[in-house]
Scaffold this motif. Structure first.
Motif, PDB file in Angstrom:
ATOM      1  N   LYS A  67       5.760 -59.514 -11.399  1.00 42.42           N
ATOM      2  CA  LYS A  67       4.819 -60.563 -11.771  1.00 42.42           C
ATOM      3  C   LYS A  67       4.730 -60.688 -13.290  1.00 42.42           C
ATOM      4  O   LYS A  67       4.518 -59.716 -14.002  1.00 42.42           O
ATOM      5  CB  LYS A  67       3.435 -60.254 -11.184  1.00 42.42           C
ATOM      6  N   THR A  89       9.771 -62.825 -16.758  1.00 42.30           N
ATOM      7  CA  THR A  89      10.721 -63.935 -16.660  1.00 42.30           C
ATOM      8  C   THR A  89      12.107 -63.453 -17.061  1.00 42.30           C
ATOM      9  O   THR A  89      12.266 -62.584 -17.909  1.00 42.30           O
ATOM     10  CB  THR A  89      10.298 -65.097 -17.563  1.00 42.30           C
ATOM     11  N   HIS A 108       5.199 -59.315  -5.626  1.00 41.22           N
ATOM     12  CA  HIS A 108       5.705 -60.642  -5.916  1.00 41.22           C
ATOM     13  C   HIS A 108       7.200 -60.517  -6.177  1.00 41.22           C
ATOM     14  O   HIS A 108       7.615 -59.668  -6.962  1.00 41.22           O
ATOM     15  CB  HIS A 108       5.023 -61.231  -7.141  1.00 41.22           C
ATOM     16  N   GLU A 137      10.636 -64.509  -9.759  1.00 41.84           N
ATOM     17  CA  GLU A 137      10.350 -65.937  -9.642  1.00 41.84           C
ATOM     18  C   GLU A 137      11.539 -66.814  -9.988  1.00 41.84           C
ATOM     19  O   GLU A 137      11.670 -67.919  -9.466  1.00 41.84           O
ATOM     20  CB  GLU A 137       9.158 -66.296 -10.538  1.00 41.84           C
ATOM     21  N   GLN A 138      12.418 -66.353 -10.852  1.00 37.01           N
ATOM     22  CA  GLN A 138      13.555 -67.170 -11.267  1.00 37.01           C
ATOM     23  C   GLN A 138      14.843 -66.378 -11.091  1.00 37.01           C
ATOM     24  O   GLN A 138      15.082 -65.403 -11.804  1.00 37.01           O
ATOM     25  CB  GLN A 138      13.401 -67.616 -12.722  1.00 37.01           C
ATOM     26  N   SER A 180       4.649 -67.314  -2.505  1.00 40.55           N
ATOM     27  CA  SER A 180       5.059 -67.177  -3.896  1.00 40.55           C
ATOM     28  C   SER A 180       6.322 -68.005  -4.073  1.00 40.55           C
ATOM     29  O   SER A 180       7.209 -67.974  -3.231  1.00 40.55           O
ATOM     30  CB  SER A 180       5.322 -65.705  -4.246  1.00 40.55           C
ATOM     31  N   LEU A 224       9.770 -68.862  -5.268  1.00 44.99           N
ATOM     32  CA  LEU A 224      10.987 -68.232  -5.749  1.00 44.99           C
ATOM     33  C   LEU A 224      11.959 -69.353  -6.097  1.00 44.99           C
ATOM     34  O   LEU A 224      12.381 -70.114  -5.229  1.00 44.99           O
ATOM     35  CB  LEU A 224      11.563 -67.309  -4.684  1.00 44.99           C
ATOM     36  N   SER A 225      12.308 -69.456  -7.364  1.00 43.32           N
ATOM     37  CA  SER A 225      13.209 -70.515  -7.806  1.00 43.32           C
ATOM     38  C   SER A 225      14.644 -70.029  -7.748  1.00 43.32           C
ATOM     39  O   SER A 225      15.017 -69.072  -8.434  1.00 43.32           O
ATOM     40  CB  SER A 225      12.859 -70.949  -9.244  1.00 43.32           C
TER      41      SER A 225
END
Length: 346
Positions: free
Chosen positions: A10, A13, A33, A36-37, A55, A57-58
């Motif tokens: 979390k 990046t 988590h 994310e990317q 959450s 997730l890209s």
């Protein structure tokens, strides 16, 4: 990792900037988590992670998803997605939402009200209990559809020609009532059809089977379909591979049932099968490979032998009676197969 609860990503990046494949399996306490990317991720498998919280997730380069019991995971921008496998029994109402913008794994059901015009392969391996119809028109570029244990699936429908579908497998769908209507015209590219344990499917659709069909499997409760196979093919001579099995019969095949275009014939797991009928085999002038697998009561080959065109005979698994009779040089059935170039016992 049964005790894993949190992935400490979390606020981070750029983690795993080169990661292309990610599998997370059997982590029942994992909530989040996730990273994310994942800009280069092209394959993601998540199974047995029922507690995952929403959450985003890209994964802009995702090509293949294997998902089962994955909580409320969401994946943004699945425009590159080509292959989707769904499995598990933790099933709710919305697997795909806002197509082109958001992928939601909220317990593995497929709402049939949008166009899934990005999918090339769709595998449904159990679950999806509320799924009653699969409209092929919503999957315009789909090449392969595999369904297993969709207990309430009744039909696979379409209203217009589907020029891309090549492989269709329907297994253990007890409520399926029929194959797609007009499939001889509407599925012109279909070259592989597999039907197993669909007891309500007793006839081929009016008009028969697609002319391009090359490979077919009929297993368990499909005996009536076997008897109708040649008429369903009509004048087509495309079918080269046929696998039949899990049938409660003492003799196979019936005379005039199998198409003479067959190159490979597989007879599998017929526990009551005692003999092969030469009248049902003698016209198979193109037959090259014959597989006899797990037929424990099959005692002998036909007195007349096997078609002369056969170049390979495979006797596999629990076929002890037949294996003894076909052993070189003293087996009683050895003279019937001595001309066959390759005989395999496994």
């Amino acid at each position: 990792m049964k005790e894993w609860e949190e992935w400490e990503c979390k606020g981070v990046t750029g983690a795993f900037p080169r990661l292309q494949r990610l599998s997370i399996m059997r982590c029942p306490k994992l909530k989040g988590h996730l990273p994310e990317q994942l800009c280069h991720l092209n394959y993601l498998k998540i199974y047995g992670c029922e507690q995952l919280v929403p959450s985003a997730l890209s994964a802009p380069d995702i090509h293949k998803l294997d998902l089962g019991d994955c909580g409320k995971l969401q994946i943004d921008h699945p425009t590159t997605l080509k292959e989707l496998t769904i499995e598990g029994h933790n099933v709710e109402a919305a697997l795909l939402e806002q197509i082109g913008r958001n992928y939601s794994c909220s317990n593995n059901n497929i709402p049939m009200h949008s166009s899934y015009d990005f999918l090339v392969t769709l595998h449904i391996n159990g679950g999806c209990d509320s799924l009653t119809t699969i409209p092929l028109d919503l999957f315009p570029i789909l090449r392969e559809l595999y369904t297993w244990w969709c207990p309430n699936l009744q039909r696979i429908s379409q209203g217009q020609a589907h020029n891309h579908l090549q492989r269709l497998s329907i297994i253990n769908c007890p409520q399926l009532e029929s194959l797609p209507e007009g499939m001889h015209v509407l599925l012109p590219s279909l070259d592989s059809l597999w039907i197993e344990d669909c007891p309500k499917v007793e006839m081929f659709p009016e008009g028969g089977l697609p002319s391009n069909l090359k490979s077919m499997g009929l297993y368990g409760g499909s005996y009536k379909l076997i008897s109708l196979l040649k008429s369903a093919l009509g004048g087509n001579h495309s079918l080269e591979y046929l696998s039949i099995g899990v049938l409660d019969v003492e003799c196979l095949p019936e005379e005039g049932v199998l198409p003479h275009s067959l190159v490979t014939l597989v007879i599998y797991k017929c526990g009551d099968l005692k003999r092969l009928d030469y009248k049902g085999l003698r016209h198979l002038s193109s037959l090259k490979d014959l597989f006899l697998i797990d037929c424990p009561r099959l005692e002998c080959l036909p007195e007349e032998g096997l078609p002369k065109s056969i170049s390979a005979l495979w006797i596999w698994g629990d076929c002890q009676l037949l294996k003894q009779r076909c052993r070189k040089p003293k087996g009683k059935d050895w003279p019937k197969i001595a001309h066959i170039e390759n005989v395999f016992f496994l």
